[in-house]
Design a protein around this motif. Sequence first.
Motif: not given
Lengths: 268, 377
Positions: B78, B83-85
Amino acid sequence: MSRKRGRWLGIYSYLLLGYLLVPIIGMVFFSFNDVLAGRPQISFQWNGATLRWYRELTQVVGLPQSFWLSIRLAVASTIIATMIGTLLALALVRYEGKKFKGRRIVDQTLFMNIAAPEIVMGASLLGMFASYHIARGFTTLLLSHAVFSIAYVTVTVRARLQGFDRHLEEASGDLGAKPLTTFRLVTLPMIMPGVLAGAMMAFALSLDDFVVSNFVSGTTLPFPVWVYGATRMGVPPQVFVFGTIIFLLGAAGAIGSLVMSRRGMKRS
Amino acid sequence: MSVSQLVTSVRLEHMVKTFGDVRAVDDVSLEIHDGEFLSLLGPSGCGKTTTLRMLGGFEEPTSGTIYFGDVNVTDLPPYRRDVNTVFQSYALFPHLSVADNIAFGLRRKGISKAAARLRVDEMLSLVDLEGRGDRKPNQLSGGQQQRVALARALVNQPKLLLLDEPMSALDAKLRKTMQLELKRIQSQVGITFLYVTHDQEEAMTMSDRIVVMNRGRIEGLGSPRDVYEQPTTEFVATFLGASNLLAGTLEPGSGDIAITTHAYGTFRSPAERTPQGLTGAVKVGVRPEKIQIQPQGATVNSADNSLTGRVLVSTFTGVGNQYVVAAPHGEEFVVYAQNSGQTYVPRSGEEVLLTWPVEHTFVVQASGDPSPEGEPS
């Protein structure tokens, strides 16, 4: 009715507190007790107040050394037990199956470690050190204390980890933190109360351990073992002074952590 | 929005994820366009969250490949993905202030404290939380926490933002506001959003495109309108909105497709509205609001499909009337009539004629399983 019950509860609480505190108060009180004649040793007959034992704190041969040894032993074994115990708790909670094959055995061993009578542990440790020809002394004391403290640290930290939201660590990784950074910035601060509680328990266990220490100490005598040995000849009054010091340090620590957590609560 | 350019920013190829014997994600291939708002919609256990977690790098795919642009990121952890969540539980760090939460990602990239502080303030105003930076997350309301989670992810300007049912903890009213808010923020920052939800209305309101998932597979894909008007499977027809379906068999022929039902004769559907490769047992369907309800014996337009029935339930809902009509062989049809001055309002027990235009009739392959898991909401 409820007011009456409240009063009884209050009386009960103070009685219980008194019961717990009387021996300690007695110890502090008699640390100021004078000795009139002969070889100085504790007695519970009041001979008038004195600060003599505080002044002559280090005058008893062997006592200050054993006290200092106990402190060093407690600090060192706490550090070792806290590090190993915390990591062990993480492993037990986080991994199972193929990643941690001996998980159940380790879990059982921890339980046995806590449940086993100290005298059994002391005897078996002594047997082990003897059969490996390891000379008894600080090293054997340190190893033994660390061993019996680990289980307590693990249990405390594990309780803290059980309610831990794993998404917090995922979020940290998601935001670009490598695993070690995540541990330092997220996991460790979150479980810190558990780690500190475990460390305090390890410290207290080490400081007042007698049974195991008695087996593995050899001629290096920690404070409790020294005091036990002294009872045969009469315990010098300075023992009460050291006891008072330990109590005050403990009380200061407890109050300190209370204030810290109060302040933490206020902030959040 | 730059959806019209259709630049592929993320590509999934034949993704499979199994947990024990369960195929949570079963051969999913998907292209996500640059700057679009894409929703993964489906009931719980359909594999939508697992798909999101594989994109975020939290779950290792059993097989399949993920590309960001031309880069294969399948095996990247990750912290090495752009990418972020936004997590369902928000996953805000409780021991850090709101500002430190938002700055977390920037600081990991080596941005100085002062520079991060500036960006944090920008984000706080974007999500309408100016001056709240010094608070702890648990001092904020659920809606505010959610916006902090959004700010914490967006501040890193990721290639792709993953949102895992971020509204599920909010009450209905706040959810409505946040939907519009989220859509506003998305068009403002221009970042690609992948939004996982089980709420079809939420997906319809916000998305440029919707992916309907069921049992680990993609069952429908397209704009909200296309997916609603031309459902590709029986599951999509019933999960996304309500549908009236009758079992039937496909008749070979040219022009409009004809479907012979077992009990009610032949219905017709436009050929261009029919999914490719239909064979054998099918279902013919129509949405409740496309049906016109009339007294029995009214004339039927030749361009309409029709059916007679008896009203079982008649409900007034304010904006309209809803009827449950039983066809002669027991199938129940739901009919929805807008409250716009129609004069004919049948009561329960009345015999009625249902008609609907051929162009609003759709055909789907009959699925072996009688009812989809999970309730349409």
